[in-house]
Design a protein around this motif. Structure first.
Motif, PDB file in Angstrom:
ATOM      1  N   UNK A 178       1.764 -14.410  -1.267  1.00 23.83           N
ATOM      2  CA  UNK A 178       2.333 -13.076  -1.079  1.00 23.83           C
ATOM      3  C   UNK A 178       2.116 -12.605   0.350  1.00 23.83           C
ATOM      4  N   UNK A 179       3.171 -12.137   1.007  1.00 25.53           N
ATOM      5  CA  UNK A 179       3.053 -11.579   2.356  1.00 25.53           C
ATOM      6  C   UNK A 179       3.747 -10.227   2.397  1.00 25.53           C
ATOM      7  N   UNK A 180       3.156  -9.300   3.149  1.00 24.23           N
ATOM      8  CA  UNK A 180       3.688  -7.951   3.268  1.00 24.23           C
ATOM      9  C   UNK A 180       3.683  -7.578   4.744  1.00 24.23           C
ATOM     10  N   UNK A 181       4.857  -7.281   5.284  1.00 24.55           N
ATOM     11  CA  UNK A 181       5.022  -6.949   6.700  1.00 24.55           C
ATOM     12  C   UNK A 181       5.198  -5.442   6.841  1.00 24.55           C
ATOM     13  N   UNK A 182       4.230  -4.769   7.472  1.00 26.51           N
ATOM     14  CA  UNK A 182       4.285  -3.312   7.589  1.00 26.51           C
ATOM     15  C   UNK A 182       5.321  -2.845   8.600  1.00 26.51           C
ATOM     16  N   UNK A 183       5.792  -3.737   9.479  1.00 23.98           N
ATOM     17  CA  UNK A 183       6.792  -3.350  10.486  1.00 23.98           C
ATOM     18  C   UNK A 183       8.202  -3.390   9.905  1.00 23.98           C
ATOM     19  N   UNK A 184       8.532  -4.483   9.235  1.00 27.10           N
ATOM     20  CA  UNK A 184       9.875  -4.625   8.667  1.00 27.10           C
ATOM     21  C   UNK A 184       9.966  -4.056   7.258  1.00 27.10           C
ATOM     22  N   UNK A 185       8.797  -3.698   6.681  1.00 31.00           N
ATOM     23  CA  UNK A 185       8.735  -3.179   5.311  1.00 31.00           C
ATOM     24  C   UNK A 185       9.313  -4.188   4.321  1.00 31.00           C
ATOM     25  N   UNK A 186       8.960  -5.462   4.514  1.00 33.16           N
ATOM     26  CA  UNK A 186       9.449  -6.505   3.631  1.00 33.16           C
ATOM     27  C   UNK A 186       8.288  -7.203   2.933  1.00 33.16           C
ATOM     28  N   UNK A 187       8.539  -7.567   1.685  1.00 29.71           N
ATOM     29  CA  UNK A 187       7.577  -8.336   0.913  1.00 29.71           C
ATOM     30  C   UNK A 187       8.223  -9.678   0.581  1.00 29.71           C
ATOM     31  N   UNK A 188       7.439 -10.738   0.732  1.00 29.06           N
ATOM     32  CA  UNK A 188       7.946 -12.076   0.421  1.00 29.06           C
ATOM     33  C   UNK A 188       6.951 -12.839  -0.445  1.00 29.06           C
ATOM     34  N   UNK A 189       7.494 -13.671  -1.301  1.00 31.82           N
ATOM     35  CA  UNK A 189       6.692 -14.610  -2.080  1.00 31.82           C
ATOM     36  C   UNK A 189       7.137 -16.006  -1.684  1.00 31.82           C
ATOM     37  N   UNK A 190       6.226 -16.736  -1.044  1.00 34.16           N
ATOM     38  CA  UNK A 190       6.562 -18.080  -0.546  1.00 34.16           C
ATOM     39  C   UNK A 190       7.848 -18.043   0.265  1.00 34.16           C
ATOM     40  N   UNK A 191       7.948 -17.027   1.146  1.00 32.84           N
ATOM     41  CA  UNK A 191       9.074 -16.821   2.070  1.00 32.84           C
ATOM     42  C   UNK A 191      10.364 -16.363   1.395  1.00 32.84           C
ATOM     43  N   UNK A 192      10.304 -16.036   0.111  1.00 38.15           N
ATOM     44  CA  UNK A 192      11.470 -15.490  -0.567  1.00 38.15           C
ATOM     45  C   UNK A 192      11.311 -13.975  -0.706  1.00 38.15           C
ATOM     46  N   UNK A 193      12.341 -13.184  -0.323  1.00 40.14           N
ATOM     47  CA  UNK A 193      12.219 -11.718  -0.342  1.00 40.14           C
ATOM     48  C   UNK A 193      12.076 -11.147  -1.750  1.00 40.14           C
ATOM     49  N   UNK A 194      11.329 -10.069  -1.842  1.00 39.46           N
ATOM     50  CA  UNK A 194      11.124  -9.351  -3.100  1.00 39.46           C
ATOM     51  C   UNK A 194      11.541  -7.903  -2.889  1.00 39.46           C
ATOM     52  N   UNK A 195      12.352  -7.374  -3.801  1.00 41.46           N
ATOM     53  CA  UNK A 195      12.824  -6.000  -3.679  1.00 41.46           C
ATOM     54  C   UNK A 195      11.856  -5.043  -4.384  1.00 41.46           C
ATOM     55  N   UNK A 196      11.387  -4.038  -3.644  1.00 41.62           N
ATOM     56  CA  UNK A 196      10.492  -3.030  -4.204  1.00 41.62           C
ATOM     57  C   UNK A 196      11.032  -1.638  -3.910  1.00 41.62           C
ATOM     58  N   UNK A 197      10.746  -0.704  -4.805  1.00 34.15           N
ATOM     59  CA  UNK A 197      11.072   0.690  -4.514  1.00 34.15           C
ATOM     60  C   UNK A 197      10.082   1.224  -3.481  1.00 34.15           C
ATOM     61  N   UNK A 198      10.348   2.418  -2.950  1.00 35.05           N
ATOM     62  CA  UNK A 198       9.468   3.007  -1.947  1.00 35.05           C
ATOM     63  C   UNK A 198       8.055   3.182  -2.498  1.00 35.05           C
ATOM     64  N   UNK A 199       7.929   3.700  -3.712  1.00 30.45           N
ATOM     65  CA  UNK A 199       6.611   3.918  -4.310  1.00 30.45           C
ATOM     66  C   UNK A 199       5.925   2.592  -4.629  1.00 30.45           C
ATOM     67  N   UNK A 200       6.686   1.634  -5.135  1.00 32.61           N
ATOM     68  CA  UNK A 200       6.102   0.321  -5.424  1.00 32.61           C
ATOM     69  C   UNK A 200       5.557  -0.308  -4.146  1.00 32.61           C
ATOM     70  N   UNK A 201       6.326  -0.192  -3.070  1.00 36.11           N
ATOM     71  CA  UNK A 201       5.871  -0.706  -1.770  1.00 36.11           C
ATOM     72  C   UNK A 201       4.556  -0.050  -1.370  1.00 36.11           C
ATOM     73  N   UNK A 202       4.484   1.264  -1.477  1.00 34.72           N
ATOM     74  CA  UNK A 202       3.298   1.992  -1.046  1.00 34.72           C
ATOM     75  C   UNK A 202       2.065   1.577  -1.847  1.00 34.72           C
ATOM     76  N   UNK A 203       2.242   1.419  -3.162  1.00 26.81           N
ATOM     77  CA  UNK A 203       1.122   1.007  -4.011  1.00 26.81           C
ATOM     78  C   UNK A 203       0.671  -0.406  -3.650  1.00 26.81           C
TER      79      UNK A 203
END
Length: 222
Positions: free
Chosen positions: A131-156
């Motif tokens: 799992x990787x989380x980039x605070x600049x691009x606001x992107x979450x990836x699992x093994x380099x595959x993007x994961x879609x999160x809501x704003x609140x889910x991202x914050x948590x």
């Protein structure tokens, strides 16, 4: 750090200005909302200290116009008013923090520095397992595959990964992710955590429920 101080009490304005300059800050002082609004349209300012009770247009209107122009300039409200509704109203309009007069000058300086730091965050990439989380691009990836999160889910998730391998309570999560004036229930936190667990499955990461305490995100042990 360039500060715009908007205060119509000349004695107080002079005192604040001298203190800020002693901390190495550049300070512009105006005593009314109209001049402040004009300066904000062309000057490069790092943070604004804004009194609510101003002649002409008041501090509320200054904030409203500032945010209507799309500016994200940090704003610290100064007010002698004790009514909670005044503070909440200012925060709802877009102010970032407030101090009630009289206040301790070390607290004023500390709050200003904190506001500026938060407005200029350094990009950080957090990694746990796959799992990787980039605070600049606001992107979450699992093994380099993007994961879609809501704003609140991202914050948590951002807070949990920052506190990886530590137990955090639901209230700590709420306090960390919510701006002033907003509310979130403990049950809502449970819902967000449940959704996040589903979305990050397969990342080699687990969000454990520690009964009676809260949650802990850690690398999954095979």
């Amino acid at each position: 750090m360039h500060v715009l101080l908007v205060e119509d009490d000349s004695t107080l304005a002079d005192g604040i200005s001298r203190i800020l300059k002693s901390h190495g800050m550049a300070v512009d002082v105006v005593d009314n909302g109209s001049d402040a609004d004009s300066i904000l349209q062309h000057a490069e300012i790092a943070v604004m200290i804004l009194d609510i009770g101003l002649p002409g247009i008041d501090g509320f209107e200054v904030v409203r116009r500032l945010r209507a122009r799309g500016s994200h300039l940090p704003v610290l409200l100064l007010t002698a008013r004790d009514a909670i509704q005044d503070r909440v109203h200012g925060l709802e309009l877009g102010a970032d923090d407030y101090l009630v007069k009289p206040f301790a000058t070390p607290e004023l300086v500390a709050r200003l520095k904190a506001l500026v730091r938060r407005s200029n965050p350094k990009p950080v990439e957090w990694r746990v397992g796959g799992l990787s989380l980039d605070t600049f691009t606001k992107r979450v990836r699992i093994n380099d595959q993007p994961v879609e999160l809501s704003v609140r889910e991202w914050a948590v998730l951002e807070y949990l990964i920052q506190q990886a391998s530590r137990v955090v309570s639901k209230q700590q999560i709420i306090d960390a992710i919510l701006p002033w004036g907003e509310e979130l229930t403990l049950n809502a936190v449970e819902v967000y955590v449940s959704r996040i667990r589903l979305k990050i499955s397969g990342a080699g990461v687990v969000i454990r429920t520690i009964r009676g305490f809260g949650y802990m995100l850690e690398k999954e042990v095979p």
